[in-house]
Enzyme design. Structure first.
Site, PDB file in Angstrom:
ATOM      1  N   ASP A  12       0.830  -1.208   0.000  1.00 11.34           N
ATOM      2  CA  ASP A  12       0.000   0.000   0.000  1.00 11.34           C
ATOM      3  C   ASP A  12       0.865   1.259   0.000  1.00 11.34           C
ATOM      4  O   ASP A  12       1.999   1.240   0.473  1.00 11.34           O
ATOM      5  CB  ASP A  12      -0.887  -0.034   1.255  1.00 11.34           C
ATOM      6  CG  ASP A  12      -2.058   0.915   1.140  1.00 11.34           C
ATOM      7  OD1 ASP A  12      -2.297   1.463   0.042  1.00 11.34           O
ATOM      8  OD2 ASP A  12      -2.747   1.126   2.160  1.00 11.34           O
ATOM      9  N   ASN A  14       1.541   3.491  -2.752  1.00  8.26           N
ATOM     10  CA  ASN A  14       2.220   3.976  -3.967  1.00  8.26           C
ATOM     11  C   ASN A  14       1.751   5.385  -4.326  1.00  8.26           C
ATOM     12  O   ASN A  14       2.548   6.241  -4.701  1.00  8.26           O
ATOM     13  CB  ASN A  14       1.924   3.057  -5.160  1.00  8.26           C
ATOM     14  CG  ASN A  14       2.537   1.682  -5.006  1.00  8.26           C
ATOM     15  OD1 ASN A  14       3.415   1.485  -4.185  1.00  8.26           O
ATOM     16  ND2 ASN A  14       2.065   0.731  -5.797  1.00  8.26           N
ATOM     17  N   HIS A  29       3.275   3.679  -8.762  1.00 11.80           N
ATOM     18  CA  HIS A  29       3.150   2.257  -9.107  1.00 11.80           C
ATOM     19  C   HIS A  29       4.424   1.751  -9.795  1.00 11.80           C
ATOM     20  O   HIS A  29       4.841   0.616  -9.576  1.00 11.80           O
ATOM     21  CB  HIS A  29       1.933   2.024 -10.009  1.00 11.80           C
ATOM     22  CG  HIS A  29       0.634   2.325  -9.328  1.00 11.80           C
ATOM     23  ND1 HIS A  29       0.372   1.923  -8.039  1.00 11.80           N
ATOM     24  CD2 HIS A  29      -0.478   2.992  -9.738  1.00 11.80           C
ATOM     25  CE1 HIS A  29      -0.840   2.334  -7.688  1.00 11.80           C
ATOM     26  NE2 HIS A  29      -1.373   2.988  -8.702  1.00 11.80           N
ATOM     27  N   LEU A 123      12.560 -19.500  -4.622  1.00 10.91           N
ATOM     28  CA  LEU A 123      11.585 -18.546  -4.085  1.00 10.91           C
ATOM     29  C   LEU A 123      10.293 -18.774  -4.861  1.00 10.91           C
ATOM     30  O   LEU A 123      10.314 -18.966  -6.073  1.00 10.91           O
ATOM     31  CB  LEU A 123      12.063 -17.100  -4.285  1.00 10.91           C
ATOM     32  CG  LEU A 123      11.073 -16.030  -3.789  1.00 10.91           C
ATOM     33  CD1 LEU A 123      10.967 -16.039  -2.266  1.00 10.91           C
ATOM     34  CD2 LEU A 123      11.487 -14.627  -4.248  1.00 10.91           C
TER      35      LEU A 123
HETATM   36  C1  FPP Z   1      -1.563   0.418  -3.417  1.00 11.04           C
HETATM   37  O1  FPP Z   1      -1.161   1.757  -3.494  1.00 11.04           O
HETATM   38  C2  FPP Z   1      -0.976  -0.343  -4.480  1.00 11.04           C
HETATM   39  C3  FPP Z   1      -1.649  -0.898  -5.538  1.00 11.04           C
HETATM   40  C4  FPP Z   1      -3.105  -0.780  -5.717  1.00 11.04           C
HETATM   41  C5  FPP Z   1      -0.957  -1.627  -6.594  1.00 11.04           C
HETATM   42  C6  FPP Z   1       0.245  -2.431  -6.264  1.00 11.04           C
HETATM   43  C7  FPP Z   1       0.990  -2.634  -7.501  1.00 11.04           C
HETATM   44  C8  FPP Z   1       2.322  -2.545  -7.673  1.00 11.04           C
HETATM   45  C9  FPP Z   1       3.279  -2.341  -6.569  1.00 11.04           C
HETATM   46  C10 FPP Z   1       2.921  -2.573  -9.041  1.00 11.04           C
HETATM   47  C11 FPP Z   1       3.108  -3.840  -9.762  1.00 11.04           C
HETATM   48  C12 FPP Z   1       3.268  -5.103  -9.022  1.00 11.04           C
HETATM   49  C13 FPP Z   1       4.072  -6.130  -9.387  1.00 11.04           C
HETATM   50  C14 FPP Z   1       3.928  -7.452  -8.714  1.00 11.04           C
HETATM   51  C15 FPP Z   1       5.108  -6.007 -10.440  1.00 11.04           C
HETATM   52  P1  FPP Z   1      -2.269   2.897  -3.609  1.00 11.04           P
HETATM   53  O2  FPP Z   1      -2.335   3.342  -5.023  1.00 11.04           O
HETATM   54  O3  FPP Z   1      -3.565   2.432  -3.029  1.00 11.04           O
HETATM   55  O4  FPP Z   1      -1.609   4.010  -2.725  1.00 11.04           O
HETATM   56  P2  FPP Z   1      -2.365   5.128  -1.877  1.00 11.04           P
HETATM   57  O5  FPP Z   1      -3.170   4.397  -0.836  1.00 11.04           O
HETATM   58  O6  FPP Z   1      -1.239   5.899  -1.301  1.00 11.04           O
HETATM   59  O7  FPP Z   1      -3.195   5.903  -2.834  1.00 11.04           O
END
Ligand code: FPP
Length: 235
Positions: A12, A14, A29, A123
């Site tokens: 969480d 990003n 992301h 892994l």
């Molecule tokens: C949450 O952050 C994250 C996500 C919804 C996506 C996770 C995806 C990745 C890390 C990228 C690709 C993954 C792989 C396995 C290569 P958010 O956008 O909800 O953040 P916020 O809560 O700060 O808005």
């Protein structure tokens, strides 16, 4: 207590990581996807055998279309690379979730990444894509129902163990440790069945900043806990 065999992570923060830097959410992301590679290396080095990451939930479709598309592109790019580096990384990749809603090309790519990496198990990286725990449970119940109707399964034969074999995670042990980054303390429909006995660790940093040192801290916290399983403590 030793290093957890299986760590599940809710990646969480990003968006917040990007906002703090005045960047668009998608830059968060992208940084998050890069961090997946680093954390895989760190986890393998530390002796973790299974890593299960929440990349796209069934609820994430309600995000702006451009953001969902960018996430798909990132995941697809990641898998593409993973297919090429499978031998070098000796990593078994699996995807959980309902992939039937994804583009056919993306589905084929997932199947190919799972196939070429299936000979490895240093892994085990599992990526949850279009995953929701309730959706997974409903799909499993449907399959159980179909087998009962077909006469290949007796209702009395349905046990916890047998049911777990109908879940997307049937090839994985249950997680020992769940990590959620960015300060939130929710499960967000992630692995509800599988996390029944897991320890939880909440890191304050957003996912792109969750580095090897943070992972070590989470593992240390896990090792210092007294896991009792509702039983009597071992002296
Ligand atoms: C949450 O952050 C994250 C996500 C919804 C996506 C996770 C995806 C990745 C890390 C990228 C690709 C993954 C792989 C396995 C290569 P958010 O956008 O909800 O953040 P916020 O809560 O700060 O808005």
């Amino acid at each position: 207590m030793s290093v957890p065999e299986h760590i599940a992570i809710i990646m969480d923060g990003n968006g917040r990581w990007a906002k703090k830097r005045g960047l668009p959410r998608n830059a968060g992301h992208t940084a998050g996807a890069k961090n997946v590679e680093d954390i895989c290396v760190a986890a393998k080095k530390l002796g973790v055998k299974y890593l299960t990451l929440y990349a796209l939930s069934t609820e994430n479709w309600s995000r702006p279309e451009a953001e969902v598309r960018a996430l798909m592109r990132l995941l697809s790019g990641y898998l593409d690379k993973a297919i090429k580096t499978a031998h070098e990384n000796r990593m078994h990749i699996r995807v959980i979730g309902d992939i039937t809603r994804l583009e056919p090309k993306f589905q084929r790519q997932i199947i190919e990444a799972e196939r070429v990496s299936s000979v490895y198990d240093e892994l085990n990286l599992t990526i949850a894509i279009n995953y929701g725990s309730r959706d997974e449970l409903v799909r499993a119940v449907r399959r159980v129902g179909a087998d009962i109707k077909a006469g290949t399964l007796a209702p009395e034969a349905v046990s916890e163990e047998l049911f777990a074999g109908y879940l997307d995670t049937r090839e994985l042990p249950d997680p020992d440790l769940l990590i959620r980054t960015s300060g939130e303390q929710r499960l967000s429909n992630y692995l509800l069945w599988q996390l029944a006995y897991s320890e939880f660790y909440f890191a304050q940093v957003p996912w792109p900043d969750f580095d090897e040192a943070q992972l070590v801290r989470a593992i240390d916290a896990y090792e210092n806990r007294d896991r009792r399983y509702g039983g009597i403590r071992e002296e």
